[in-house]
Design a protein around this motif. Structure first.
Motif, PDB file in Angstrom:
ATOM      1  N   ALA A 175       5.682   7.075  -6.072  1.00 12.86           N
ATOM      2  CA  ALA A 175       5.448   5.638  -5.924  1.00 12.86           C
ATOM      3  C   ALA A 175       6.654   4.881  -6.472  1.00 12.86           C
ATOM      4  CB  ALA A 175       4.174   5.221  -6.655  1.00 12.86           C
ATOM      5  N   PRO A 176       7.849   5.001  -5.824  1.00 13.42           N
ATOM      6  CA  PRO A 176       9.058   4.353  -6.346  1.00 13.42           C
ATOM      7  C   PRO A 176       8.980   2.829  -6.260  1.00 13.42           C
ATOM      8  CG  PRO A 176       9.490   5.348  -4.220  1.00 13.42           C
ATOM      9  CD  PRO A 176       8.128   5.808  -4.614  1.00 13.42           C
ATOM     10  N   GLN A 179       2.507  -2.388  -4.904  1.00 11.96           N
ATOM     11  CA  GLN A 179       2.059  -1.667  -3.723  1.00 11.96           C
ATOM     12  C   GLN A 179       3.026  -1.912  -2.563  1.00 11.96           C
ATOM     13  OE1 GLN A 179      -1.673  -3.919  -3.659  1.00 11.96           O
ATOM     14  NE2 GLN A 179      -2.805  -2.050  -4.102  1.00 11.96           N
ATOM     15  N   PRO A 180       3.072  -0.999  -1.572  1.00 13.50           N
ATOM     16  CA  PRO A 180       3.908  -1.262  -0.389  1.00 13.50           C
ATOM     17  C   PRO A 180       3.434  -2.499   0.374  1.00 13.50           C
ATOM     18  CG  PRO A 180       3.209   1.036  -0.476  1.00 13.50           C
ATOM     19  CD  PRO A 180       2.416   0.318  -1.505  1.00 13.50           C
ATOM     20  N   LYS A 181       2.129  -2.692   0.441  1.00 13.85           N
ATOM     21  CA  LYS A 181       1.522  -3.904   0.989  1.00 13.85           C
ATOM     22  C   LYS A 181       0.209  -4.127   0.248  1.00 13.85           C
ATOM     23  CE  LYS A 181      -0.690  -1.502   4.880  1.00 13.85           C
ATOM     24  NZ  LYS A 181      -0.832  -1.456   6.350  1.00 13.85           N
ATOM     25  N   LEU A 182      -0.225  -5.363   0.204  1.00 16.79           N
ATOM     26  CA  LEU A 182      -1.381  -5.697  -0.621  1.00 16.79           C
ATOM     27  C   LEU A 182      -2.632  -4.967  -0.149  1.00 16.79           C
ATOM     28  CD1 LEU A 182      -2.583  -7.330  -2.915  1.00 16.79           C
ATOM     29  CD2 LEU A 182      -2.974  -9.204  -1.304  1.00 16.79           C
ATOM     30  N   ARG A 228       1.516   1.688  -8.154  1.00 13.76           N
ATOM     31  CA  ARG A 228       1.848   1.794  -9.570  1.00 13.76           C
ATOM     32  C   ARG A 228       1.290   0.577 -10.296  1.00 13.76           C
ATOM     33  NH1 ARG A 228       8.013   2.945 -11.362  1.00 13.76           N
ATOM     34  NH2 ARG A 228       7.722   4.531  -9.760  1.00 13.76           N
ATOM     35  N   LEU A 229       0.804   0.807 -11.501  1.00 21.82           N
ATOM     36  CA  LEU A 229       0.262  -0.262 -12.324  1.00 21.82           C
ATOM     37  C   LEU A 229       0.975  -0.225 -13.671  1.00 21.82           C
ATOM     38  CD1 LEU A 229      -1.905  -2.479 -12.951  1.00 21.82           C
ATOM     39  CD2 LEU A 229      -3.398  -0.613 -13.719  1.00 21.82           C
ATOM     40  N   THR A 230       1.683  -1.303 -14.004  1.00 22.61           N
ATOM     41  CA  THR A 230       2.312  -1.400 -15.315  1.00 22.61           C
ATOM     42  C   THR A 230       1.570  -2.444 -16.141  1.00 22.61           C
ATOM     43  OG1 THR A 230       3.943  -3.024 -14.541  1.00 22.61           O
ATOM     44  CG2 THR A 230       4.571  -0.694 -14.488  1.00 22.61           C
TER      45      THR A 230
END
Length: 265
Positions: free
Chosen positions: A23-24, A197-200, A166-168
């Motif tokens: 998940a870059p 995310q790549p898209k919501l 990814r969740l920061t």
């Protein structure tokens, strides 16, 4: 609190830096959420079935510091203040646990975030020729930049088990300059979660949790709030952030007077 958070995070499946490549998300959409810091333990426990945690030899909470740059007219800040659709941030981010630093340009273009970066030795007040070429290529023009703020925070990084997400979660956020760190610290008692995310995808487990807990998406910038804390109205107008500042103050008041259980059935 850090010890309790660490104990919870060690119950997650740990992943390495190499595993983060699934998940870059250097080009992505972001949703941010702000909530009282004393809710973080409960939210993490709810996320356990759905996310893995970045774990480097037992370390799951990482220390970051960032040096932000702007020009003499504070154009980057003003563009955020005016909600200009296409805008930039320039910073040097240092990962204190590994002592690695990167010069980064973060672009907000048509609702998407695109980040580019190169290695750098650490904080600086001047840039080399190669670094200036990188900056001008990313900013699409030459801008004379100067350091305007330094902030420090801790970060937890979670990665969705089944989706490119990814969740920061940033907390213990403080800000200052190379000369002064005694300014107001608006964000020090809240947590800021950023869903990348790549898209919501509103079906994300964390997005659904925020919906259930009535925590709405909130566009918040550590850079902008740090600048507001550092520079008074005579130097840096921030009236358009008034509503955001009121909401943050409400969260601070909630954090000071409310007590939330770490678990909930």
């Amino acid at each position: 609190m850090k010890g309790r958070l660490t104990d919870i995070l060690l119950s997650f499946r740990g992943i390495s830096l190499d595993d983060l490549s699934r998940a870059p998300l250097m080009n992505r959409v972001d949703e941010k959420f702000a909530f009282p810091l004393n809710r973080l333990e409960y939210f993490l426990q709810k996320m356990l079935p759905y996310y893995d945690v970045l774990n480097l030899e037992g370390k799951v909470i990482f220390d970051y510091t960032s040096q932000y740059f702007d020009n003499a007219d504070y154009t980057f800040f003003q563009d955020h203040h005016k909600s200009i659709p296409n805008r930039f941030k320039v910073r040097i981010r240092t990962y204190l646990d590994s002592n690695k630093s990167y010069l980064e340009v973060k672009k907000r273009i048509k609702g998407r975030t695109d980040k580019s970066r190169i290695d750098i030795e650490g904080f600086t007040t001047t840039f080399s020729e190669d670094q200036l070429l990188f900056l001008s290529s990313q900013l699409r023009k030459q801008i004379e930049l100067q350091p305007v703020m330094i902030n420090n925070y801790r970060r937890i990084t979670l990665v969705n088990k089944t989706a490119e997400e990814r969740l920061t979660i940033d907390f213990d956020i403080t800000n200052g300059t190379s000369r002064d760190s005694s300014c107001k610290q608006t964000l020090s008692s809240i947590a800021i979660a950023e869903l990348k995310q790549p898209k919501l995808d509103r079906n994300s487990p964390f997005y659904q949790l925020m919906k259930q807990e009535q925590v709405r998406p909130f566009r918040i910038s550590k850079f902008c709030f740090g600048m507001i804390d550092l520079y008074d109205e005579s130097k840096l107008k921030s009236n358009r952030f008034k509503e955001k500042k009121l909401l943050i103050q409400k969260l601070i008041n909630t954090s000071s007077h409310a007590s939330f259980p770490p678990t909930r059935s």
